[in-house]
Structures are given as structure tokens and as C-alpha cells.
Design a protein around this motif. Sequence first.
Motif, mmCIF file in Angstrom:
data_model
loop_
_atom_site.group_PDB
_atom_site.id
_atom_site.type_symbol
_atom_site.label_atom_id
_atom_site.label_comp_id
_atom_site.label_asym_id
_atom_site.label_seq_id
_atom_site.Cartn_x
_atom_site.Cartn_y
_atom_site.Cartn_z
ATOM 1 N N SER A 32 0.818 -1.207 0.000
ATOM 2 C CA SER A 32 0.000 0.000 0.000
ATOM 3 C C SER A 32 0.857 1.264 0.000
ATOM 4 O O SER A 32 0.505 2.263 -0.634
ATOM 5 C CB SER A 32 -0.928 0.002 1.227
ATOM 6 N N ALA A 35 2.163 1.841 -3.393
ATOM 7 C CA ALA A 35 1.098 2.304 -4.285
ATOM 8 C C ALA A 35 0.874 3.814 -4.201
ATOM 9 O O ALA A 35 0.335 4.415 -5.134
ATOM 10 C CB ALA A 35 -0.206 1.561 -3.977
ATOM 11 N N HIS A 72 -8.088 6.358 -1.315
ATOM 12 C CA HIS A 72 -8.136 4.926 -1.608
ATOM 13 C C HIS A 72 -7.181 4.103 -0.757
ATOM 14 O O HIS A 72 -7.203 2.876 -0.806
ATOM 15 C CB HIS A 72 -7.788 4.692 -3.087
ATOM 16 N N PHE A 73 -6.328 4.747 0.035
ATOM 17 C CA PHE A 73 -5.267 4.025 0.744
ATOM 18 C C PHE A 73 -5.825 2.980 1.714
ATOM 19 O O PHE A 73 -5.379 1.827 1.735
ATOM 20 C CB PHE A 73 -4.378 5.008 1.518
ATOM 21 N N ALA A 75 -8.756 1.440 1.869
ATOM 22 C CA ALA A 75 -9.418 0.309 1.215
ATOM 23 C C ALA A 75 -8.394 -0.628 0.585
ATOM 24 O O ALA A 75 -8.518 -1.853 0.678
ATOM 25 C CB ALA A 75 -10.403 0.810 0.167
ATOM 26 N N HIS A 76 -7.392 -0.052 -0.041
ATOM 27 C CA HIS A 76 -6.341 -0.860 -0.668
ATOM 28 C C HIS A 76 -5.633 -1.712 0.374
ATOM 29 O O HIS A 76 -5.423 -2.919 0.178
ATOM 30 C CB HIS A 76 -5.335 0.046 -1.375
ATOM 31 N N ASN A 77 -5.266 -1.106 1.490
ATOM 32 C CA ASN A 77 -4.547 -1.834 2.534
ATOM 33 C C ASN A 77 -5.417 -2.919 3.153
ATOM 34 O O ASN A 77 -4.953 -4.038 3.400
ATOM 35 C CB ASN A 77 -4.046 -0.872 3.608
ATOM 36 N N ARG A 78 -6.685 -2.609 3.403
ATOM 37 C CA ARG A 78 -7.589 -3.587 3.994
ATOM 38 C C ARG A 78 -7.774 -4.786 3.068
ATOM 39 O O ARG A 78 -7.730 -5.942 3.502
ATOM 40 C CB ARG A 78 -8.946 -2.943 4.301
ATOM 41 N N GLN A 79 -7.967 -4.515 1.780
ATOM 42 C CA GLN A 79 -8.154 -5.607 0.825
ATOM 43 C C GLN A 79 -6.911 -6.487 0.712
ATOM 44 O O GLN A 79 -7.003 -7.711 0.680
ATOM 45 C CB GLN A 79 -8.518 -5.034 -0.552
ATOM 46 N N GLU A 80 -5.752 -5.850 0.686
ATOM 47 C CA GLU A 80 -4.507 -6.601 0.573
ATOM 48 C C GLU A 80 -4.258 -7.431 1.830
ATOM 49 O O GLU A 80 -3.859 -8.589 1.753
ATOM 50 C CB GLU A 80 -3.338 -5.628 0.337
#
Length: 214
Positions: A32, A35, A72-73, A75-80
Motif C-alpha cells: 500500500s 502504491a 483509496h489508501f 481500502a487498498h490496505n484492507r483488501q490486501e
Amino acid sequence: MTGQNRFSAVLFDCDGVLVDSETIATQALHASLQAVGIEITEHEVAETFTGHAWPRCIEIIEDMLGQPIPAHFMAHNRQEFERLMHQSLVPMAGVSAVLDGLHLPFAVVTNSRTQELAMKLEVSGLSPFFPPERRFDAERMGVAKPDPAIYQRAAQHMGVDIQQCLIIEDSYPGLTAGKASGATVWAYRPAATSEQIERLNIDLIFHDWSAWPL
């Protein structure tokens, strides 16, 4: 007193103590951070963020960026993180046998958020050991390590004296909170440096649950 009779309760940290999740969290956060343009190694991520509550991690990231984190940070981290957890999260080797044989009240005290803790316990298979009333996370308790109040409040909820509790921790923030709470603190595979361990005057260090001293 000897053995388990020395203590009224055992309070376990979660990440790096009950479940092997620190590496997963580091990998997810590393991805993240890259990204959003932060060039940092996984080792540096581990050194900088391990043991800190998520709000503190966000503060550190925003300091690195020099501005608020992008929308978006999170959400990206949670999904990963969730993807990696469901893929590879396991309990620490031998910890299930220790919990199964423990004849003292015990609980988990963690900087995780409520749903995150529930997921970790479910995926790792440790959920039956920790019913909801024995889960004390930073979101529920309103305080996070290194503040010792999270441990003191957990002991209060359990109806035990914190000075009669044994705390098992691995990270420097966690070990700091444990020692400041007034409890006895043992370090399991500590992520803290030898200098930090010495400064905190940790009561005992062990590296394998098969060597559980109680």
C-alpha cells in the motif's frame, strides 16, 4: 507460589504472539505504501510500524507523505491484508496446546480493531479459545499500546488485579504497555531490540511455545 498459582490471569497479545500475522501486515502495508509512492523496504516497514495502533500508523504515513493519505489508501490496505490473511494466516506453532492446557482465566489484548481481531481468530482457528467477553481490542477499549491503560482496563473487566496478571508480548509498544501496567511481562520471540528489552527489564524471554514456562 510457583507455576500457574503465581498469577490470577494471563493476557496475550495477538499479532506475533497468538497468530503469525506480523509478516502479513508488513507485506500488505508495504504494498500500500508503494502504491502511494513511498519507497521503503519491507524490513523498514516492520521496524517502523510493528506494534503500533492503526491511528498511529496513519500519522506516521502522513508524515512520510507530507499530506493526508489518499482516499483509496485504507481500502487498498484492507483488501490486501484480508487477501493475504485468508491465504496464509496460521496460529503460532504450539500455542493451541498451551491455551488448551491453561487453567487460569486468559484473554487477548490487542491494538487490532474489533472486526480485524475477530477475523484473525476465526481464520487461525483460535476463536473458540477467546469468546467475545475475553477480547480486548483498541477499538473496544478506547486506548492502544503503548498506553498501559489497555491492559489495566482489560484486567478490570475480568475482575482481576493487574499486578497479579501475566502479560505475553512481542513488540516494543506492547512490552512497554505491559511493564507500565504493573503486570509481570514475558516476551515471546520479541521484535524489540536487546537494548529495549534490557531497558524495560522484561521478566522472562522465550522463543517457542513448546518451552512455555507455566
